[in-house]
Write a protein that holds these residues in place. Structure first.
Motif, PDB file in Angstrom:
ATOM      1  N   ALA A  49       0.829  -1.208   0.000  1.00 44.19           N
ATOM      2  CA  ALA A  49       0.000   0.000   0.000  1.00 44.19           C
ATOM      3  C   ALA A  49       0.861   1.254   0.000  1.00 44.19           C
ATOM      4  O   ALA A  49       0.557   2.239  -0.693  1.00 44.19           O
ATOM      5  N   ASP A  52      -3.107   0.853  -3.786  1.00 39.89           N
ATOM      6  CA  ASP A  52      -4.296   1.099  -2.977  1.00 39.89           C
ATOM      7  C   ASP A  52      -5.179  -0.144  -2.941  1.00 39.89           C
ATOM      8  O   ASP A  52      -5.423  -0.792  -3.961  1.00 39.89           O
ATOM      9  N   SER A  60      -3.482  -3.148   1.514  1.00 43.37           N
ATOM     10  CA  SER A  60      -2.924  -3.157   2.870  1.00 43.37           C
ATOM     11  C   SER A  60      -3.374  -4.423   3.597  1.00 43.37           C
ATOM     12  O   SER A  60      -4.291  -5.130   3.153  1.00 43.37           O
TER      13      SER A  60
END
Length: 537
Positions: free
Chosen positions: A108, A113, A116
């Motif tokens: 991330a 994006d 994570s």
């Protein structure tokens, strides 16, 4: 034939993705795989790995070799990869390891994006059918059955005790809140139902239950993908060869490459997508220049210490060992247990090379047999081995083309130990491994160490590493995900600059995770399925 989605490669990612996409009966999915269906006895048998891994002969295994490695005294490395539905999950040691949560937070931080730890954890849990039940970190109703080993050897318990005697704590879950410690590996093995005790490959978990049942799922085996069909910048199909016949599977929505860290970049290059210099070198017209294709190859280099032992509850070579294995097959068929059910790498550890680190940077696999050159060099009698690898290597390699023939193997150059930091860390890890193996708990099992005897200097240890180290089968990164100019796919796994084309497999990992890569690859496919479904709405 025309389908909504055409997937190239039925390995861990491809099998998972095909099953998830075909859950919608209005969507037609075609999966194309070069190998067989992945149902044979050696695949179902956990210890069948010993027969398939060496690649002599090539059984469910591409059995690739690398370019000569300067860091390994000019040796060519060996790269076994699964060639069957289920891919490498059909020939691996079945270890269920996710890596460290910080690995995904690191993705991330690199601009990926949605990747994570908190965002990928639900996909790990959705995939997992853990024998222990569900909690905040684990799932218990997913297709992939994960279990505790039914009957690990006493020597594996001794190894864990030896780690404790060497100031390394014991853990019951490498995928728990803390990764560091020594313990038994959980494995992807059926613990419930008619297949109890059998390997739970990605194909067995996700695909086999639906083949011949879902009319919207077409699985074509024995079919070698040869190129991507385009209409301008849009991928509209996949060319493949089956027997002597060249065929085309058209895609109304998307083509997805799931050929792994070697197969996916090779197919992109063969289709004119990649670095212009690499394409022109082989007389391939540049359709779309993408400099990152095939670059950023990362892998776990593995170094092994092996001992001969007088203990016979181990994998043995010779008449006595073979006779025991034949007896154990009967036990496994009746009960789903015994030595045949073992992953061989029963125990292991994650540890830090320095106490000030915030996460482990080295991993051990403890194996209940002598492993030498991927089990291609056999030693009579009984013994055991311990493997050490650097979890986040600095060295970077590449995958390219050997020639323009789509049936030729790719050119694989990991460039092991090209960064001196990896060599220094491997020496530290190997020294700690030998200290653990010299602990009192291992005394009843030690007889004679192969290759190394007594104390060795750091220089001598590095010499042994250069002479014998090789992969532990975790190549990633060659179609790396990101937002920069070197990224091959974006965080939605779409090939940058093209339409209707994604890559879904371990090749999209921007950095290598700190552990075994099969569970993360399945997670990637689970997440990709949601992305693809959302894009079609």
């Amino acid at each position: 034939m025309s389908y909504d989605y055409v997937i190239a490669g039925g390995g861990s990612a491809g099998a998972t993705l095909a099953a998830r996409l075909s859950e919608d009966p209005s969507v037609e999915v075609c999966l194309i795989e070069a190998g067989g269906e992945g149902r044979d006895f050696l695949i179902r048998t956990p210890m069948g790995t010993v027969a398939m891994l060496p690649g002599r002969p090539k059984i469910n295994n591409w059995a690739f070799t690398t370019e000569p490695q300067e860091g390994l005294n000019g040796r060519r490395g060996y790269q076994p990869r699964g060639r069957t539905l289920g891919g490498s999950s059909a020939i691996n040691a079945m270890l269920y390891v996710r890596g460290h949560r910080s690995d995904y937070d690191g993705w991330a931080d690199l601009g990926c994006d949605g990747w994570s730890w908190d965002e990928v954890l639900p996909y790990f849990r959705r995939a997992e059918g853990n024998q222990r039940g569900a909690d905040d970190l684990h799932g218990n109703d997913g297709p992939l059955q994960v279990r505790d080993q039914p009957h690990p050897r006493s020597i594996s318990r001794a190894f864990i005790e030896a780690c404790a005697q060497s100031q390394l704590r014991t853990t019951t879950d490498f995928n728990g809140p803390e990764q560091e410690g020594a313990g038994y590996y959980q494995v992807t093995q059926f613990w419930d139902g008619a297949h109890r005790g059998e390997r739970c490959s990605a194909a067995a978990a996700y695909l086999h239950p639906h083949m011949g049942v879902r009319p919207n799922l077409t699985v074509i085996t024995g079919a070698h993908a040869t190129g991507i069909e385009f209409d301008g910048k849009r991928a509209v199909g996949l060319r493949y060869r089956r027997g002597r016949q060249d065929m085309l599977a058209s895609a109304r929505r998307e083509v997805v490459l799931s050929g792994g860290a070697f197969g996916s970049p090779q197919l992109l290059l063969l289709s004119g997508i990649g670095p212009a210099d690499e394409l022109k070198r082989h007389g391939i017209a540049v359709r779309h220049e993408l400099t990152g294709v095939g670059r950023n190859l990362q892998d776990h280099l593995d170094f092994i210490a092996s001992w001969k032992s007088k203990e016979t509850d181990l994998v043995g070579v010779g008449l006595r060992g073979t006779t025991n294995i034949l007896k154990q097959i009967g036990i496994w068929r009746r009960e789903g247990g015994g030595m045949i059910a073992t992953p061989s790498a029963e125990a292991g550890a994650f540890f830090k090379s320095r106490p000030d680190l915030d996460r482990p940077d080295l991993q051990l696999h403890f194996v209940i047999g002598v492993v030498d050159d991927h089990a291609r060099k056999l030693h009579l009698g009984y013994g055991y081995s311990c493997h050490v690898c650097v979890l986040r290597p600095f060295s970077r390699g590449e995958v390219g083309l050997g020639d323009a023939n789509p049936l030729s193997p790719p050119r694989i150059d990991p460039r092991y130990l090209s960064d001196d930091r990896d060599a220094a860390l491997m020496v530290k890890g190997a020294r700690r491994m030998r200290e653990i193996l010299a602990a009192p708990a291992m005394a009843p099992y030690r007889h004679k160490e192969l290759y190394m005897q007594g104390d060795v200097s750091d220089g001598e240890l590095l010499g042994h590493i250069r002479a014998r180290a090789d992969t532990i089968y975790h190549p990633v990164g060659t179609c790396g995900m990101g937002t920069g100019d070197d990224a091959v796919v974006d965080p939605e796994l779409r090939v940058r600059g093209l339409e209707g084309l994604r890559v879904v497999d371990a090749s999209v990992m921007p950095t290598l995770i700190g552990g075994n890569t099969n569970a993360p690859t399945i997670m990637i496919a689970e997440k990709a399925a949601d992305m693809i479904k959302a894009a079609a709405m």
